[in-house]
Every structure is written in structure tokens, then in C-alpha cells.
Design an enzyme around this catalytic site. Structure first.
Site, short mmCIF file in Angstrom:
data_model
loop_
_atom_site.label_atom_id
_atom_site.label_comp_id
_atom_site.label_asym_id
_atom_site.label_seq_id
_atom_site.Cartn_x
_atom_site.Cartn_y
_atom_site.Cartn_z
CB CYS A 117 -0.99 -0.01 1.16
SG CYS A 117 -2.12 -1.40 1.06
CG HIS A 253 -3.25 3.01 3.32
ND1 HIS A 253 -3.83 2.97 2.08
CD2 HIS A 253 -3.22 1.72 3.78
CE1 HIS A 253 -4.15 1.71 1.80
NE2 HIS A 253 -3.81 0.95 2.81
CG ASN A 283 -6.83 -0.85 1.66
OD1 ASN A 283 -6.18 -0.28 0.79
ND2 ASN A 283 -6.27 -1.61 2.58
N1 ACO Z 1 -18.74 -9.22 8.80
C1 ACO Z 1 -19.11 -9.69 10.00
N2 ACO Z 1 -18.26 -10.25 10.87
C2 ACO Z 1 -16.99 -10.31 10.51
C3 ACO Z 1 -16.53 -9.84 9.26
C4 ACO Z 1 -17.47 -9.28 8.40
N3 ACO Z 1 -17.13 -8.76 7.17
N4 ACO Z 1 -15.18 -10.04 9.18
C5 ACO Z 1 -14.83 -10.62 10.34
N5 ACO Z 1 -15.90 -10.79 11.14
C6 ACO Z 1 -15.96 -11.37 12.47
C7 ACO Z 1 -14.80 -12.27 12.76
O1 ACO Z 1 -15.05 -13.58 12.28
C8 ACO Z 1 -14.76 -12.22 14.27
O2 ACO Z 1 -15.71 -13.12 14.79
P1 ACO Z 1 -15.39 -14.01 16.10
O3 ACO Z 1 -15.14 -12.98 17.18
O4 ACO Z 1 -16.61 -14.81 16.27
O5 ACO Z 1 -14.15 -14.78 15.76
C9 ACO Z 1 -15.22 -10.81 14.61
O6 ACO Z 1 -15.86 -10.32 13.43
C10 ACO Z 1 -14.10 -9.88 14.97
O7 ACO Z 1 -13.03 -10.08 14.04
P2 ACO Z 1 -11.70 -9.26 14.14
O8 ACO Z 1 -10.80 -9.71 13.03
O9 ACO Z 1 -11.18 -9.27 15.54
O10 ACO Z 1 -12.25 -7.79 13.84
P3 ACO Z 1 -11.49 -6.46 13.92
O11 ACO Z 1 -12.20 -5.55 14.82
O12 ACO Z 1 -10.00 -6.66 14.10
O13 ACO Z 1 -11.69 -5.90 12.43
C11 ACO Z 1 -10.48 -5.70 10.38
C12 ACO Z 1 -11.21 -6.64 11.36
C13 ACO Z 1 -11.48 -4.69 9.89
C14 ACO Z 1 -9.93 -6.52 9.23
C15 ACO Z 1 -9.34 -4.99 11.13
O14 ACO Z 1 -8.57 -5.93 11.83
C16 ACO Z 1 -8.44 -4.22 10.21
O15 ACO Z 1 -8.85 -3.24 9.62
N6 ACO Z 1 -7.16 -4.62 10.09
C17 ACO Z 1 -6.21 -3.92 9.29
C18 ACO Z 1 -6.43 -4.21 7.83
C19 ACO Z 1 -5.63 -3.29 6.97
O16 ACO Z 1 -5.56 -2.11 7.27
N7 ACO Z 1 -4.98 -3.75 5.93
C20 ACO Z 1 -4.20 -2.84 5.14
C21 ACO Z 1 -3.15 -3.45 4.40
S1 ACO Z 1 -3.77 -4.06 2.91
C22 ACO Z 1 -2.50 -4.25 1.76
O17 ACO Z 1 -1.37 -3.97 1.99
C23 ACO Z 1 -2.94 -4.88 0.46
#
Ligand code: ACO
Length: 329
Positions: A117, A253, A283
């Protein structure tokens, strides 16, 4: 007495997002997810998605066309090098940058740059070095991404997060006080297993198989992102010999509004001094900062002389930050 070489800066900008939009409620119909979950966890409301016959080179070309529309026919005159930062090139070879060079008939060298990214900030750093060393006078630096083509659309943990788009900029010498005042780049390859997509290899050094679609350990990337968004911006501001109060606008970003909010708070900036477009685009990786910057320009939020703080993070795990003093065209 030798005079300091002219500083490089951004003198033109354009960006493009494909017209096709997928909303959170569209995703609710095909995935076990909800608009509420996506909005509260990420800030995303919709994402722009390339058509089946539209690829990264097409998006890159559109962003350059937008740049020309905004800055005039002469904007590409004298471009001597083209860099396309992308994680989703049309082909492993030739470079997508070669396709852009040919489309516009530029007499230039060209290559693709892969730094996840932060790729556009990496591209700015290369362009800055080219310009300030005198190797090339004018560099077209593009971030272009068709990430939705490498997603597993059945994996709710990644499918809801990404979109497609492109941003293009011209980097060339600018007079004082404008230009790229600092660049901070870094990588921690020990975190490679947190975010990957297979090309020709089979596995990571730790033996983990590479994923055929985008794989991400969201929680780990989140923690890493909050940390490096802060450390790299602090370093970039220091290197530019400025303080946080000098920063007019943080242009981060656009991955997750909670990550942006954490960075904003740690830097002690008010909400008006941050650009947020993740709600509109999701993103779109290397395209996200130039697209966000274009929005800020269109909204009249950027004036010549403003110190813009750019910051990004991604697979690698990589990070990049820069202070860009806008203007000088
Ligand atoms: N809808 C509903 N529930 C979901 C979804 C969804 N789309 N996705 C995950 N969940 C669930 C999970 O299964 C989990 O359930 P569980 O507690 O029963 O196991 C729960 O939601 C919480 O999951 P987490 O992964 O802990 O959620 P979090 O609050 O961390 O949010 C997210 C997830 C949005 C992916 C976050 O971690 C994030 O933004 N991470 C950074 C991602 C990023 O910025 N990437 C950039 C780099 S990309 C590149 O370089 C190409």
C-alpha cells in the site's frame, strides 16, 4: 560555492475510481456480514470496483487522463520516467508502467514498483531521488490497483475491505519553500506471513503456503498499522524540521477509519486536519493517498505552502511517510 540542488515536489495530480460501486448492503446479500459491522469496524460504506474487462493499466491510464484534464495538455511534456506502484499488475511482465508509457507515447524509461500500500510514497521517493540527482527531470508516478480481482469473494474478513482505483502525479523540481521535505520508508519482512498473495512461489520462508487470493491477518495488521502510522509520521515531521502544529493536513492510507483515528489522536491533530475517504472507496492500496489528496484539493482544503503529511502501511510489512509542502507548479 555550490548551490543546493532543487528540491522535487508534486506539480500535478489526477485520480480515478471506476464507476461500478458495490455497497455494504450489496455485500449483505452474498456474505454473512452486515452494513453495521462493516461501517463500525472499518468506516467503509461502499467501494468502487473495476469492470471485468478493466485492469490496473486501464485505471492507471484513466488517472493520468484526469491529471491532463486538470492541468492541461502540456502536463506530460518532458516526462522522462514512469513509475507504476502496484500490487496487481496486469502481468508479471511486461511492467504496467510500460503499457502506460506506450499509451501516452512518452519518450521515457519505465518500471513497476511493489511495496504494497505505501507504493505511491515509495514511488515518490524514487522520483525525488531521480529529480534531485539530475538523472531525470520529470517523473510520472502512479499508484494503480485492481485489488478486487485477487480477493476471495467468499471470505468476509477480506472481501468487504478493498476497492479499485488509481492516482497519478508529476514529480519535478519546485522552488523553495515547496516540495517533498522528508521521506521515511521501512519494512519488517518478519511480518510477511500476515498479508500475502501468491505469484510464482509456493511458500514463505517460515514454510507457510502462499495464498492464491489475498490473505490477511487483520488483527495483527491493525496493531502494526497503528504503531507505524505514529512512529513513521513523527519521524517524517522531525526530518522535515517541522512540528505537528505545522502540519496542515494528514493524508493517510485509507484502510480503516479506526486506524486513521488512532493516528490522528496520537499526533494530536484536530479532525478537520485529516482527510478521510475510506467510506467512499474502501482500501484501494497504492491509489488511496492520491485519491484522498484529490478529494482534499477539490474541496479547497489544500493551499500552496501547506505542509501535507502522507503515511501508509501494508504487506511486507511495509510503511512509508512523507512531508510534502504543496505547490510550486
Ligand atoms: N462481517 C461480519 N463479521 C466479521 C466480518 C465481516 N465482514 N469479518 C470478520 N468478522 C468477524 C470475525 O469472524 C470475528 O468473529 P469471532 O469474534 O466470532 O471470531 C469478529 O468479526 C471480529 O473479528 P476481528 O478480526 O477481531 O475484527 P477487527 O475488529 O479486528 O476488524 C479488520 C477486522 C477490519 C480486518 C481490522 O482488523 C483491520 O482493519 N485490520 C487492518 C487491515 C488493513 O488495514 N490492511 C491494510 C493493508 S492491505 C494491503 O497492503 C494490500
Amino acid at each position: 560555492m555550490t548551490s543546493r540542488a532543487a528540491r522535487a515536489g508534486v506539480t500535478a495530480l489526477g485520480a480515478y475510481a471506476p464507476p461500478k460501486v458495490i455497497t455494504n448492503s450489496d455485500l449483505e446479500k452474498v456474505l454473512d456480514t452486515s452494513d453495521e459491522w462493516i461501517r463500525t469496524r472499518t468506516g467503509i460504506r461502499k467501494r468502487h470496483v473495476a469492470a471485468d474487462n478493466e485492469f490496473t493499466s486501464d485505471l492507471a491510464v484513466r488517472s493520468v487522463e484526469d491529471l491532463v484534464a486538470r492541468h492541461g495538455e502540456g502536463a506530460l511534456d518532458g516526462v522522462e520516467f514512469v513509475i507504476v506502484a502496484t500490487n496487481t499488475p496486469d502481468a508479471l511482465f511486461p511492467a504496467t508502467a510500460a503499457l502506460v508509457q506506450d499509451h501516452f507515447g512518452l519518450k521515457a524509461g519505465a518500471f513497476d514498483l511493489l511495496a504494497a500500500c505505501p507504493g505511491w510514497i515509495y514511488a515518490l521517493s524514487v522520483a525525488k531521488a531521480y529529480v534531485e540527482s539530475g538523472q531525470y527531470r520529470k517523473v510520472l508516478t502512479i499508484g494503480a490497483e485492481a485489488l478486487t480481482k485477487v480477493l476471495d469473494w467468499e471470505d468476509r474478513s477480506t472481501a468487504v475491505l478493498f476497492g479499485d482505483g488509481a492516482g497519478a502525479s508529476v514529480v519535478e523540481a519546485v522552488p523553495e519553500p515547496y516540495g517533498l521535505k522528508s521521506i521515511v520508508l521501512g519494512v519488517d519482512g518478519g511480518g510477511a506471513h500476515h498479508l500475502h498473495k501468491r505469484a510464482t512461489g509456493c511458500c514463505l520462508p517460515n514454510g507457510e503456503p502462499l495464498s492464491d487470493t489475498l490473505y490477511m491477518n487483520g488483527r495483527e495488521v491493525f496493531k502494526f498499522a497503528v504503531r507505524v502510522m505514529h512512529t513513521s509520521t513523527v519521524e517524517a515531521v522531525e526530518k522535515a524540521e517541522l512540528s505537528n502544529s505545522d502540519i496542515s493536513l494528514l493524508v493517510p492510507h485509507q484502510a480503516n477509519s479506526r486506524i486513521i483515528e488512532a493516528a490522528r489522536e496520537l499526533l494530536g491533530l484536530s479532525q478537520e486536519r485529516v482527510v478521510v475517504t475510506v467510506d467512499e472507496y474502501g482500501n484501494n492500496s497504492t491509489a488511496s493517498i492520491p485519491l484522498a489528496l484529490k478529494h482534499a484539493l477539490d474541496e479547497g482544503r489544500v493551499e500552496a505552502g501547506d505542509h501535507l503529511l502522507l503515511v501508509s502501511f501494508g504487506a511486507g510489512l511495509t510503511w512509508g511517510a512523507s512531508v510534502l509542502t504543496w505547490g510550486g507548479a
